[in-house]
Every structure is written in structure tokens, then in C-alpha cells.
Write a protein that holds these residues in place. Structure first.
Motif, mmCIF file in Angstrom:
data_model
loop_
_atom_site.group_PDB
_atom_site.id
_atom_site.type_symbol
_atom_site.label_atom_id
_atom_site.label_comp_id
_atom_site.label_asym_id
_atom_site.label_seq_id
_atom_site.Cartn_x
_atom_site.Cartn_y
_atom_site.Cartn_z
ATOM 1 N N LYS A 7 -54.024 8.817 130.447
ATOM 2 C CA LYS A 7 -53.611 9.980 129.672
ATOM 3 C C LYS A 7 -52.132 10.248 129.905
ATOM 4 O O LYS A 7 -51.669 10.302 131.048
ATOM 5 C CB LYS A 7 -54.424 11.215 130.045
ATOM 6 N N ILE A 8 -51.405 10.426 128.803
ATOM 7 C CA ILE A 8 -49.979 10.716 128.849
ATOM 8 C C ILE A 8 -49.713 11.957 128.006
ATOM 9 O O ILE A 8 -50.158 12.037 126.855
ATOM 10 C CB ILE A 8 -49.144 9.538 128.308
ATOM 11 N N THR A 9 -49.012 12.917 128.557
ATOM 12 C CA THR A 9 -48.585 14.097 127.803
ATOM 13 C C THR A 9 -47.093 14.321 128.052
ATOM 14 O O THR A 9 -46.563 13.962 129.113
ATOM 15 C CB THR A 9 -49.356 15.363 128.209
ATOM 16 N N GLY A 10 -46.446 14.911 127.082
ATOM 17 C CA GLY A 10 -45.027 15.197 127.227
ATOM 18 C C GLY A 10 -44.577 16.262 126.238
ATOM 19 O O GLY A 10 -45.180 16.418 125.169
ATOM 20 N N ALA A 11 -43.565 17.003 126.608
ATOM 21 C CA ALA A 11 -43.015 18.038 125.732
ATOM 22 C C ALA A 11 -41.551 18.246 126.064
ATOM 23 O O ALA A 11 -41.135 18.157 127.229
ATOM 24 C CB ALA A 11 -43.780 19.353 125.880
ATOM 25 N N ALA A 62 -44.094 18.116 121.132
ATOM 26 C CA ALA A 62 -45.076 17.847 122.181
ATOM 27 C C ALA A 62 -46.020 16.758 121.698
ATOM 28 O O ALA A 62 -46.358 16.684 120.507
ATOM 29 C CB ALA A 62 -45.864 19.110 122.531
ATOM 30 N N GLY A 63 -46.432 15.908 122.605
ATOM 31 C CA GLY A 63 -47.330 14.819 122.256
ATOM 32 C C GLY A 63 -48.348 14.549 123.329
ATOM 33 O O GLY A 63 -48.160 14.916 124.503
ATOM 34 N N LEU A 64 -49.432 13.902 122.929
ATOM 35 C CA LEU A 64 -50.514 13.587 123.852
ATOM 36 C C LEU A 64 -51.162 12.284 123.428
ATOM 37 O O LEU A 64 -51.385 12.040 122.231
ATOM 38 C CB LEU A 64 -51.545 14.720 123.854
ATOM 39 N N TYR A 65 -51.456 11.438 124.393
ATOM 40 C CA TYR A 65 -52.179 10.194 124.135
ATOM 41 C C TYR A 65 -53.138 9.956 125.288
ATOM 42 O O TYR A 65 -52.728 9.934 126.452
ATOM 43 C CB TYR A 65 -51.226 9.010 124.001
ATOM 44 N N SER A 66 -54.414 9.813 124.971
ATOM 45 C CA SER A 66 -55.401 9.525 126.007
ATOM 46 C C SER A 66 -56.351 8.450 125.507
ATOM 47 O O SER A 66 -56.655 8.372 124.312
ATOM 48 C CB SER A 66 -56.177 10.790 126.396
ATOM 49 N N ARG A 67 -56.840 7.638 126.442
ATOM 50 C CA ARG A 67 -57.667 6.508 126.044
ATOM 51 C C ARG A 67 -58.556 6.061 127.201
ATOM 52 O O ARG A 67 -58.121 6.067 128.356
ATOM 53 C CB ARG A 67 -56.785 5.350 125.600
ATOM 54 N N ARG A 68 -59.785 5.700 126.873
ATOM 55 C CA ARG A 68 -60.679 5.074 127.833
ATOM 56 C C ARG A 68 -61.079 3.719 127.253
ATOM 57 O O ARG A 68 -61.689 3.643 126.181
ATOM 58 C CB ARG A 68 -61.919 5.919 128.084
ATOM 59 N N TYR A 98 -62.945 5.922 124.046
ATOM 60 C CA TYR A 98 -62.333 6.866 123.109
ATOM 61 C C TYR A 98 -60.825 6.662 123.081
ATOM 62 O O TYR A 98 -60.231 6.064 123.983
ATOM 63 C CB TYR A 98 -62.671 8.313 123.471
ATOM 64 N N GLU A 99 -60.198 7.194 122.040
ATOM 65 C CA GLU A 99 -58.742 7.173 121.900
ATOM 66 C C GLU A 99 -58.321 8.421 121.136
ATOM 67 O O GLU A 99 -58.775 8.654 120.011
ATOM 68 C CB GLU A 99 -58.279 5.919 121.167
ATOM 69 N N ASN A 100 -57.466 9.228 121.733
ATOM 70 C CA ASN A 100 -56.996 10.476 121.130
ATOM 71 C C ASN A 100 -55.473 10.483 121.054
ATOM 72 O O ASN A 100 -54.787 10.170 122.035
ATOM 73 C CB ASN A 100 -57.455 11.688 121.953
ATOM 74 N N VAL A 101 -54.962 10.845 119.885
ATOM 75 C CA VAL A 101 -53.525 10.976 119.667
ATOM 76 C C VAL A 101 -53.278 12.340 119.027
ATOM 77 O O VAL A 101 -53.965 12.717 118.070
ATOM 78 C CB VAL A 101 -52.980 9.858 118.750
ATOM 79 N N ALA A 102 -52.316 13.084 119.551
ATOM 80 C CA ALA A 102 -52.005 14.407 119.001
ATOM 81 C C ALA A 102 -50.517 14.684 119.145
ATOM 82 O O ALA A 102 -49.870 14.214 120.090
ATOM 83 C CB ALA A 102 -52.814 15.494 119.716
ATOM 84 N N ASP A 132 -55.666 12.926 115.848
ATOM 85 C CA ASP A 132 -56.530 11.811 115.469
ATOM 86 C C ASP A 132 -57.355 11.448 116.693
ATOM 87 O O ASP A 132 -56.826 10.887 117.664
ATOM 88 C CB ASP A 132 -55.715 10.610 114.988
ATOM 89 N N ALA A 133 -58.631 11.813 116.674
ATOM 90 C CA ALA A 133 -59.515 11.587 117.823
ATOM 91 C C ALA A 133 -60.640 10.659 117.414
ATOM 92 O O ALA A 133 -61.400 10.955 116.486
ATOM 93 C CB ALA A 133 -60.084 12.915 118.321
ATOM 94 N N ARG A 134 -60.770 9.530 118.125
ATOM 95 C CA ARG A 134 -61.817 8.552 117.842
ATOM 96 C C ARG A 134 -62.605 8.273 119.111
ATOM 97 O O ARG A 134 -62.028 8.212 120.203
ATOM 98 C CB ARG A 134 -61.203 7.246 117.315
#
Length: 395
Positions: A160-164, A178-184, A202-206, A229-231
């Protein structure tokens, strides 16, 4: 120590009554969580709020990873996967109503604070808030520069990576991104047939961008653009075997193991939710009166599918007569590692929402007052299909 704690509590500012006020002076039940609180309590998605707020419960559902059930003071909704489902607990992002609980369990980034209001909030928040309201306030850029980032790793190859970053850009304007990327990448749910990948990925991008006008004490404006975009692998059940239905003895056990699902590649669960949101918040302050306008547009696309039987087929007795439990005899659950889709659900939904809110607030002597009007228009449809192949039924 007690004096220091009391002083810290006196410094908490909330907007539960549509105006900034000391939480000690707000005559309603409010739980406020700052950004530091969320990091300390490991609040990463909206559903995590319930772990730290009394009388608030959130539950995962079969629809998808972006859906959740919300209960407060005993009131809630049990079918958030349906496009028309709305919880009696209102969810607001920057004072914009988000009515689709089927897409409300989103990951959080660059949040200023969260406020949970318990009890009926119909006077100030109106729509679907008879049990309470959850308010998420994102950080609005000002003249001061700020930047933050985080990187997390976990088991099952989770990242998981977040930044702002935000601050003043030109005189009178602030901008933040601001952005977010998380993945399993590795699932945790075993499969009944060899050679199939594990489920639970899963993979989430925001992302969110806010542009604020701060060059005047009279007029302020904030434009917010965000996308999600959450999958994910959605719901994949672990069916139980003989014993859970009389007259078989015992309480039953998983057909292939507690962490093993016999769903096939063709019928494995899937969930995807896409958001696009746009909001314009403007306010004018003249002496002791503030006029505020909040306009928003939201587009939500949601798709989920799953085998409700978890890959286990349920066949009728040998006589060929179809049965419903004790009505005509016990069911005969049969493990089928090939993943026979006993009861397959597939849903594709879309929803567009336009809201407009006007408020006028002020104070006179010892009286604070507020008046407003809220308008909402929705366009939506859902293609919800159910298939029971063992009976040849397609609904």
C-alpha cells in the motif's frame, strides 16, 4: 495528566452542527477522529471506523469488497448490493451526501478528520440519517505547504502506497493532490481443484485533487475532483457439508476445509467499483451571516458476481423430487471440486447523482441559526441476474 487531557479535549473542533464549534459545546453525541487518531488506530477504510466508535457496526457483505452494511442504534440496511438500497446512517464526504452504500467502503487518504454523529440527524442532514451520520472531511489546501507519504507491506504479498502534497500555488489559491494505491497479489483462500490460483486478491487505485480560493475573507470556494477504481475477487464461499441439516447428526463442517472453496475459474467471485466525483463548495460571509452553496455530481459503476453455493451443488433426493429442507426431506449437499455453479449471482449497476444544497447561517445575541434547502436527483439502473443451473432456472 488529567489537566493536560482536558486541555487537549477543549481544542477539538467539529462541524457536526454545520458550523465549527468546540466538541465540548456541541449538545449531541459526537465521536471525532483526527488524522493522527486514524493512523494510531489503523483506520484504512470506511468500515474500520466502527471498530473505534460506540454503537456503530459495519459488516462485510457478499456483494463486493466496496460494499458494507452500516448499523447504528439498531438501525441499518441488509442489502447494500442493490442499487436502490440506502442506509439509515447518512455518509457524507466533505458535506456531500453519498447514498450508495454498495460503494461506500472505500480506502481513505489525506483525511483531516472523521466525525460520527449518533442519533437522528434529520434536522441538519435530512436524507437517510434517522440513526446517525458519518462525516469524512478531507484536507483542504491553504497557503502553507505540506507533503506526506507512506509505504506499507504485509503478508500475502500486500502493498500500500499513499501520498499527498498541497499548498499555495499563486496568490489566493491553494492546490492539493492525493493518491492511493493498494494491492494484494497472493490470495489466502485455497481452491478445491489443483492448479488454480488462490482467491483473495485485490487492487485499488484512488486520487483526489482540490483547488481552493483563499484570497478573501468574504468569499471562499473549493473544487474537488476524485476518482476510485477498486477491483477484487469478491465473495467466494466456503460451503459446509453433511450435518448442518437434520436429520444428519452434528453441526457440519467445511466440505474441503475451512479455507478452501470449490468454485471453478468460470464461477469464482469478482467485484469492481468505479467512482468519478466532482464537487463545488462556495461560501459568502457578510457580517454575521454566511451563505453557502454545495453542488456535486457523482457517477458510480458497480459490478459483482459470485456463486452463492461456494461451488457446492445441492441435488434433490434419488427419487428426483426437488426438496426444500424439512418440507420434502433433507437437502443432499455434494462436494464438487470442479466448481459446479449451484446458485450464481451476477449484477451490473450504474448510478448518477446530482445534488445541490443552499444554507444560510448566522448568529444574533445568544442564538445560532441555520436554514437551508437540499435537492437530489438520481439516475440509475441495475441488471441483476440469478441462475440455478441444477434446475435450469435463469432469472
Amino acid at each position: 495528566m488529567a489537566a493536560a487531557a482536558a486541555q487537549a479535549a477543549d481544542e477539538i473542533t467539529v462541524s457536526a452542527q454545520r458550523r465549527d464549534a468546540n466538541i465540548q459545546e456541541v449538545p449531541i453525541s459526537v465521536t471525532a477522529l483526527s488524522d493522527a487518531d486514524m493512523q494510531r488506530l489503523n483506520i484504512e477504510v470506511v468500515a474500520d471506523i466502527a471498530k473505534n466508535v460506540p454503537n456503530l457496526q459495519t459488516y462485510a457483505v457478499t456483494a463486493s469488497g466496496s460494499a458494507m452494511q452500516v448499523f447504528m442504534r439498531g438501525a441499518g440496511v441488509q442489502n447494500p448490493g442493490f442499487n436502490a438500497a440506502e442506509a439509515p446512517v447518512g455518509i457524507y464526504i466533505d458535506d456531500v451526501y453519498r447514498g450508495r452504500v454498495g460503494a461506500a467502503n472505500l480506502e481513505l487518504a489525506d483525511i483531516e478528520r472523521i466525525e460520527v454523529l449518533r442519533g437522528p440527524q434529520g434536522t441538519l442532514y435530512g436524507r437517510n440519517s434517522i440513526a446517525g451520520a458519518i462525516k469524512v472531511i478531507t484536507r483542504t489546501p491553504g497557503a502553507d505547504f505540506y507533503a506526506n507519504a507512506s509505504l506499507g507491506v504485509g503478508n500475502f504479498d500486500t502493498k500500500k502506497i499513499t501520498g499527498a502534497v498541497g499548498g499555495g500555488i499563486i496568490d489566493g489559491f491553494g492546490l492539493s493532490v492525493a493518491g492511493l494505491y493498494s494491492r494484494r497479489d497472493t490470495g489466502w483462500l485455497e481452491r478445491g481443484a489443483p492448479g488454480l490460483r488462490k482467491l483473495g486478491e485485490y487492487e485499488n487505485v484512488a486520487g483526489r485533487t482540490k483547488l481552493s480560493y483563499i484570497g478573501s475573507d468574504v468569499f471562499k470556494a473549493v473544487v474537488t475532483v476524485e476518482f476510485v477504481d477498486a477491483r477484487n475477487d469478491g465473495y467466494n464461499g466456503v460451503p459446509y457439508g453433511p450435518g448442518y441439516n437434520p436429520p444428519s447428526p452434528g453441526i457440519g463442517s467445511p466440505l474441503l476445509g475451512f479455507y478452501t472453496s470449490p468454485v471453478s475459474t468460470a464461477t469464482e467471485g469478482y467485484g469492481e467499483t468505479k467512482h468519478a466525483n466532482l464537487a463545488l463548495d462556495m461560501s459568502w460571509t457578510m457580517r454575521d451571516v454566511t451563505i453557502r452553496s454545495t453542488t456535486s455530481y457523482s457517477d458510480v459503476r458497480d459490478h459483482f458476481k459470485f456463486d452463492l453455493n461456494g461451488g457446492a451443488a445441492e441435488f434433490p433426493p434419488a427419487s428426483g423430487m426437488f426438496s426444500f429442507g424439512s418440507i420434502a426431506g433433507p437437502w443432499h449437499p455434494v462436494s464438487n471440486p470442479s466448481g459446479y455453479d449451484g446458485f450464481f449471482i451476477d449484477s451490473i449497476a450504474k448510478n448518477e447523482t446530482i445534488t445541490q444544497e443552499f444554507t444560510v447561517a448566522g448568529n444574533a445575541e445568544h442564538v445560532d441559526w441555520l436554514a437551508g434547502i437540499f435537492l437530489l436527483k438520481e439516475f440509475g439502473d441495475q441488471n441483476y441476474r440469478a441462475r440455478l443451473s441444477s434446475l435450469g432456472l435463469n432469472l
